[in-house]
Enzyme design. Structure first.
Site, PDB file in Angstrom:
ATOM      1  N   GLY A  16       2.801  -0.952   4.515  1.00  0.00           N
ATOM      2  CA  GLY A  16       2.741   0.476   4.239  1.00  0.00           C
ATOM      3  C   GLY A  16       4.106   1.051   3.902  1.00  0.00           C
ATOM      4  N   GLY A  17       4.713   1.746   4.857  1.00  0.00           N
ATOM      5  CA  GLY A  17       5.955   2.469   4.615  1.00  0.00           C
ATOM      6  C   GLY A  17       7.070   1.635   4.018  1.00  0.00           C
ATOM      7  CB  SER A  36       4.684  -0.948  12.173  1.00  0.00           C
ATOM      8  OG  SER A  36       4.170   0.356  12.378  1.00  0.00           O
ATOM      9  N   GLY A  38       1.852   2.842  11.001  1.00  0.00           N
ATOM     10  CA  GLY A  38       2.730   3.989  10.835  1.00  0.00           C
ATOM     11  C   GLY A  38       3.330   4.518  12.118  1.00  0.00           C
ATOM     12  CG  ASN A  75      -1.803   1.221   1.292  1.00  0.00           C
ATOM     13  OD1 ASN A  75      -1.929   1.970   0.323  1.00  0.00           O
ATOM     14  ND2 ASN A  75      -2.437   1.436   2.448  1.00  0.00           N
ATOM     15  CD1 TRP A  76       3.858   1.184  -2.607  1.00  0.00           C
ATOM     16  CD2 TRP A  76       3.965   2.254  -4.563  1.00  0.00           C
ATOM     17  NE1 TRP A  76       4.783   0.528  -3.380  1.00  0.00           N
ATOM     18  CE2 TRP A  76       4.872   1.158  -4.601  1.00  0.00           C
ATOM     19  CE3 TRP A  76       3.858   3.067  -5.695  1.00  0.00           C
ATOM     20  CZ2 TRP A  76       5.657   0.869  -5.703  1.00  0.00           C
ATOM     21  CZ3 TRP A  76       4.645   2.780  -6.801  1.00  0.00           C
ATOM     22  CH2 TRP A  76       5.532   1.696  -6.810  1.00  0.00           C
ATOM     23  CE  LYS A  77      -0.626   3.508   4.719  1.00  0.00           C
ATOM     24  NZ  LYS A  77      -0.592   3.743   6.171  1.00  0.00           N
ATOM     25  CD  GLU A  87      -3.858  -2.171   7.621  1.00  0.00           C
ATOM     26  OE1 GLU A  87      -2.726  -2.121   7.148  1.00  0.00           O
ATOM     27  OE2 GLU A  87      -4.730  -1.329   7.384  1.00  0.00           O
ATOM     28  CD  GLU A 110      -3.600   5.720   6.518  1.00  0.00           C
ATOM     29  OE1 GLU A 110      -2.538   5.459   7.105  1.00  0.00           O
ATOM     30  OE2 GLU A 110      -3.704   5.721   5.280  1.00  0.00           O
ATOM     31  CG  HIS A 122      -6.322   1.769   5.301  1.00  0.00           C
ATOM     32  ND1 HIS A 122      -5.899   2.744   6.185  1.00  0.00           N
ATOM     33  CD2 HIS A 122      -5.253   0.956   5.097  1.00  0.00           C
ATOM     34  CE1 HIS A 122      -4.640   2.524   6.498  1.00  0.00           C
ATOM     35  NE2 HIS A 122      -4.213   1.445   5.853  1.00  0.00           N
TER      36      HIS A 122
END
Length: 250
Positions: free
Chosen positions: A233-234, A212, A172, A9-11, A166, A96, A94
């Site tokens: 994610g990151g 994470s 994050g 997930n590059w967001k 999640e 977010e 998600h």
């Protein structure tokens, strides 16, 4: 046995250069690993990514979709448009989107149904806040989100869905649920799937962990009995780290 699935997930990040660099970094692994790989970039990169991955085992996904298929929804993207860009997967629910954009369970369910009608596989995200975990009702929260997302769907449609657990407090933040915490919640989710769907659906559905996930903890998390992959994610933006996570999924 369920295959492992690693989803990136590059967001709201990425670049055309990153597409090329990530594919170059992943290429040596793709012939060696049995796990499935999905990259979910911002919509503006979908078509370019789809062209770039032709002939590889990588699949393409989107991060968001509207529940309606057309209309005056400025800034939104419909399932038919995602389909035209080659998207095979799409994230729904998600945290977010739930928290920053006030998306309700009902809206998320509408997205899921729309995706399924257009041949796109939903990745349904569910998870609790730190306050909910500390108050002891985290299981109730997760089970409720799961039920609102999947109950009543035909068995074939349920089997086309993937669930991503999640814990919101681990997204994050650098904090990660312990492997035991994550596996325990995955076991609860799978048991609930037996009630919502059937033992066959519960046995076959992939349940991913997200929160994470990185190159250092991927081996331990992905070795757990009920964890069928990761929503990353990151670390999915790092050409050194993400291939290591994919390798751990083997």
């Amino acid at each position: 046995m369920r295959a492992k699935l690693i989803a990136a997930n590059w967001k709201m990040n990425g670049s055309f250069a990153l597409i090329d660099e990530m594919l170059k970094a992943l290429s040596p692994l793709l012939e060696k690993t049995s796990c499935d790989v999905v990259i979910l970039p911002p919509d503006v990169f979908l078509f370019s990514l789809k062209k770039a991955i032709e002939g590889t085992r990588i699949e393409v996904g989107a991060q968001n979709v509207h529940s309606e298929t057309s209309g005056a929804f400025t800034g939104e993207t419909s399932a038919p448009l995602l389909q035209a860009c080659g998207a095979q997967w799409c994230i729904v629910g998600h945290s977010e989107r739930r928290m920053l954009f006030s998306e309700t369970d009902e809206f998320i369910r509408g997205k899921t149904e729309t995706l399924l009608r257009h041949g796109i596989r939903p990745i349904l995200c569910i998870g609790e806040t730190l306050e909910q975990r500390e108050s002891g009702n985290h299981e109730e929260v997760v089970v409720a989100q799961l039920g609102k997302g999947l109950s009543g769907l035909a068995a074939d449609d349920q089997l086309r869905c993937v669930v991503a657990y999640e814990p919101i407090w681990a997204i994050g933040t650098g904090k990660t649920a312990t492997p035991e915490q994550a596996n325990s919640m995955h076991r609860i989710i799978r048991k609930e799937l037996e009630s919502l769907a059937s033992s066959e659906v519960a046995d076959k559905m992939q349940i991913l962990y997200g929160g994470s996930v990185n190159a250092e903890n991927a081996d331990t998390l992905l070795s757990q009995s009920e964890i069928d992959g990761a929503l990353v994610g990151g670390a999915s933006l790092k050409t050194d780290a993400f291939p290591q996570i994919v390798a751990a999924g083997n």
